[in-house]
Scaffold this motif. Structure first.
Motif, PDB file in Angstrom:
ATOM      1  N   ARG A  54       0.823  -1.209   0.000  1.00  0.00           N
ATOM      2  CA  ARG A  54       0.000   0.000   0.000  1.00  0.00           C
ATOM      3  C   ARG A  54       0.856   1.258   0.000  1.00  0.00           C
ATOM      4  NH1 ARG A  54      -2.263   3.468   4.496  1.00  0.00           N
ATOM      5  NH2 ARG A  54      -4.098   4.501   3.634  1.00  0.00           N
ATOM      6  N   HIS A  72      -3.651  -2.910   4.094  1.00  0.00           N
ATOM      7  CA  HIS A  72      -4.520  -3.928   3.506  1.00  0.00           C
ATOM      8  C   HIS A  72      -3.949  -5.312   3.827  1.00  0.00           C
ATOM      9  CE1 HIS A  72      -6.394  -1.104   0.279  1.00  0.00           C
ATOM     10  NE2 HIS A  72      -5.829  -0.377   1.225  1.00  0.00           N
ATOM     11  N   HIS A  86      -8.202  -5.315   4.084  1.00  0.00           N
ATOM     12  CA  HIS A  86      -9.249  -4.928   5.016  1.00  0.00           C
ATOM     13  C   HIS A  86     -10.286  -6.049   5.047  1.00  0.00           C
ATOM     14  CE1 HIS A  86      -7.722  -0.963   5.806  1.00  0.00           C
ATOM     15  NE2 HIS A  86      -7.510  -0.796   4.506  1.00  0.00           N
ATOM     16  N   VAL A  92      -8.372  -6.395  -1.071  1.00  0.00           N
ATOM     17  CA  VAL A  92      -7.248  -5.500  -1.337  1.00  0.00           C
ATOM     18  C   VAL A  92      -7.676  -4.575  -2.472  1.00  0.00           C
ATOM     19  CG1 VAL A  92      -5.389  -6.946  -0.475  1.00  0.00           C
ATOM     20  CG2 VAL A  92      -6.194  -7.284  -2.802  1.00  0.00           C
ATOM     21  N   SER A 105     -10.879   2.220   1.133  1.00  0.00           N
ATOM     22  CA  SER A 105     -10.969   0.813   0.728  1.00  0.00           C
ATOM     23  C   SER A 105     -11.913   0.011   1.613  1.00  0.00           C
ATOM     24  CB  SER A 105      -9.571   0.177   0.752  1.00  0.00           C
ATOM     25  OG  SER A 105      -8.652   0.955   0.033  1.00  0.00           O
TER      26      SER A 105
END
Length: 608
Positions: free
Chosen positions: A73, A86, A88, A96, A124
């Motif tokens: 990330r 990530h 999540h 992702v 996200s």
């Protein structure tokens, strides 16, 4: 550029996920993580910083599981830490994500009203919750993803891993790239062929708007309208080359298409997308409030980026700017007594003339700053401040994604400067940063005009000369468009301020002269139309690049018009760069020149 990898296999995948992420380190990142499915349950390991930190975490807490997703990330929404890293996850799935979800605030508020809670600051996590809500309402995995994708605004690539289903991965892309790799009884999703190359050279590249359902035994691909489609199987050269062309004919074309992604990540360095506030990247401290004058300098395409930067700083921050070609800056003997910041723009950070100019300013006791794409470069090491452009490696000699990332960085810096100086209010800052957040989507929409631009290029290839015209922010773009055309197609082209047409260039106009006019419907649109009338009256062949409002307003007969969406003025130099790049690219392809390595040119000019 964040990196995505997903694997569905018969063997444990955690180690291979990390190996693939290592091959994506060149894209830049500040945290990493993986998730796998163990006995149907989701398990994650995440770490701030480099991949060695994630490897240490996995050594302490190993992950089994034969299906998993991984991510490197670069922070956009939320600071770089483990919570914002990530993948999540919700109780039902892990994701992702690469890109920017423009409408995440509205979606988050809607989801919170329905009782969904969030652990991170990222956009996200909203996607994970959105799909989870669809599943909570009874949808299966693929229906939940399809419905959720229709709600998302922005540019993205996504990979989903679902609790309780070890035979399912779902991926999707809009703007940001995603590829499918096919192995023997196992399948892979990745940001590019480099990530997949340790496992397979059989790759299918998803097209914009596609989403894909992957199992051990195969895959199904759907387009943006949810119609089943097939994408051709290609043999990737990822094992032979560090950077792969993917499904593009040339590196230049690939790099043009990477712009929604890399612009998004450059924005993330300069704007806290969660709060909508601008910032100086990398924890550096600098206050523009006492800056009276900026000296800007660069070479080639970087010079045109600096010229746009001058418009930005003067318009939004009310800072007077001087601008010089770097090869002239040292020798002009301009007094520098009232210059408070010398700002240099370079893709490589090694350009000889620009580096010499930086040293000249430093020796004069001026604070120096660089907008640069290579953080380890000489300029980055020697400057007082470093403003990074996160374009990633640019192989094509003619700069494309590095240029638009430079413009993005300069726009965001001008907003920061305006806030520091009080020329932009808090509400004004939010308005401008939210406009900047739309860039990945708008650039992606410009890319969708490629077929129309290719038709214009076929006509351009029949000529040996061309003029490019623009006013205001579009004047530097006219010069950059002309430079791109001559660099790679070898057609002689010149860019002019449209108001200068009658001061000489109009003598060239006849029915053999193509004239490319860059004219969004802005404050100077009517004046540009008057210049087009002058061209039309003399039989010039007009190619007009404008927006929806400009298309409705212009009344030039026989003009060929390319229409982009309406957008705030601060965005036009960046978005309008894309059709100019594609026009030069397709003209060069038509003429059979060496697009990626045009004659007599080098990527980085390290001699004077």
């Amino acid at each position: 550029m964040c990196g995505i990898i997903a694997i569905i296999s018969r063997e444990p995948v955690a180690g291979r996920l990390v190996d693939a992420l290592k091959r994506l380190e060149y894209r830049g990142y500040d945290s990493a993580g993986v998730a796998t499915l163990i006995d149907g349950e989701l398990h994650r390991r995440r770490a701030e910083g480099k991949l060695r930190n994630l490897e240490a975490r996995l050594a302490e807490q190993p992950l089994s599981g034969t299906i998993g997703i991984g991510h490197t990330r670069w922070a956009t929404h939320g600071v770089p830490n483990e919570t914002n890293a990530h993948p999540h996850a919700t109780a039902r799935l892990a994701i992702v994500h690469n890109g920017i979800i423009e409408n995440f605030r509205e979606l988050k508020a809607e989801l919170e009203a329905d009782g969904y809670r969030f652990a991170s600051e990222t956009d996200s996590e909203v996607v994970a919750a959105l799909v989870t809500r669809e599943m909570d309402r009874g949808a299966d995995e693929r229906s939940a993803v399809a419905a959720s994708l229709r709600r998302l605004e922005g540019a993205y690539s996504l990979a989903f891993l679902f609790r309780g289903n070890a035979d399912l991965l779902i991926g999707a892309r809009r703007g940001s790239p995603l590829a499918l790799g096919e192995g023997d009884g196992e399948m892979f999703l990745g940001s590019d062929a480099i990530a997949l190359s340790p496992f397979t050279d059989a790759v299918r590249y998803l097209e914009d708007g596609d989403w894909i359902v992957v199992s051990h035994g195969g895959h199904e691909i759907f387009d943006a309208e949810d119609h089943p489609v097939e994408r051709p199987l290609r043999r990737s050269t990822g094992k032979a080359f560090y950077v792969d062309k993917g499904n593009h004919r040339h590196f230049m074309q690939k790099e043009i298409y990477e712009q929604p992604e890399v612009i998004g990540h450059t924005l993330g360095a300069f704007v806290d997308m969660t709060s909508g506030r601008s910032r100086i990247p990398g924890g550096q401290r600098f206050d523009f409030s006492a800056v009276r004058r900026i000296a800007l300098s660069a070479c080639g395409t970087g010079y045109y980026a600096a010229l746009v930067g001058r418009y930005y700083f003067e318009r939004y921050a009310r800072i007077a700017c001087d601008l010089d070609v770097a090869s002239e800056f040292r020798y002009r003997e301009s007094p520098l007594d009232d210059v408070d910041l010398a700002l240099f723009v370079s893709q490589s950070g090694e350009t000889a003339d620009t580096l010499a100019s930086l040293r000249h300013a430093r020796d004069a006791g001026i604070r120096t700053a660089v907008v640069v794409n290579v953080p380890e470069s000489t300029m980055a090491r020697e400057a007082d401040l470093v403003f990074p452009t996160l374009a990633g490696p640019e192989i094509g000699v003619a700069s494309t994604k590095a240029f638009t990332c430079q413009l993005t960085a300069l726009a965001a810096l001008a907003v920061r400067a305006g806030v520091d100086r009080g020329t932009i209010s808090g509400d004004g800052e939010l308005e401008l940063t939210r406009a900047l957040a739309e860039l990945p989507r708008l650039v992606n929409e410009a890319l969708h005009r490629e077929d129309q631009i290719e038709l214009l290029a076929r006509d351009m290839a029949n000529h040996r000369h061309a003029l490019f015209l623009g006013r205001g922010f579009s004047f530097p773009l006219a010069m950059e468009g002309a430079l791109k055309l001559k660099e790679i197609s070898y057609i002689h082209a010149e860019g002019y301020a449209a108001g200068e047409l009658k001061h000489g260039p109009i003598a060239l106009i006849d029915d053999t002269m193509p004239v490319v006019v860059v004219a969004p419907h802005d404050r100077v649109f009517e004046k540009t139309v008057s210049n087009m009338q002058e061209v039309a009256a003399r039989g010039g062949k007009i190619m007009l690049i404008t927006d929806e409002s400009g298309t409705k307003a212009e009344a030039i007969r026989n003009a060929r018009v390319l229409t982009l969406p309406d957008m705030p003025e601060i965005l036009t130099p960046i978005v309008y760069s894309v059709p100019l790049q594609l026009l030069a690219y397709h003209t060069a392809v038509q003429m059979g020149t060496d697009v990626d390595q045009p004659r007599n040119l080098a990527k980085s000019v390290t001699v004077e």
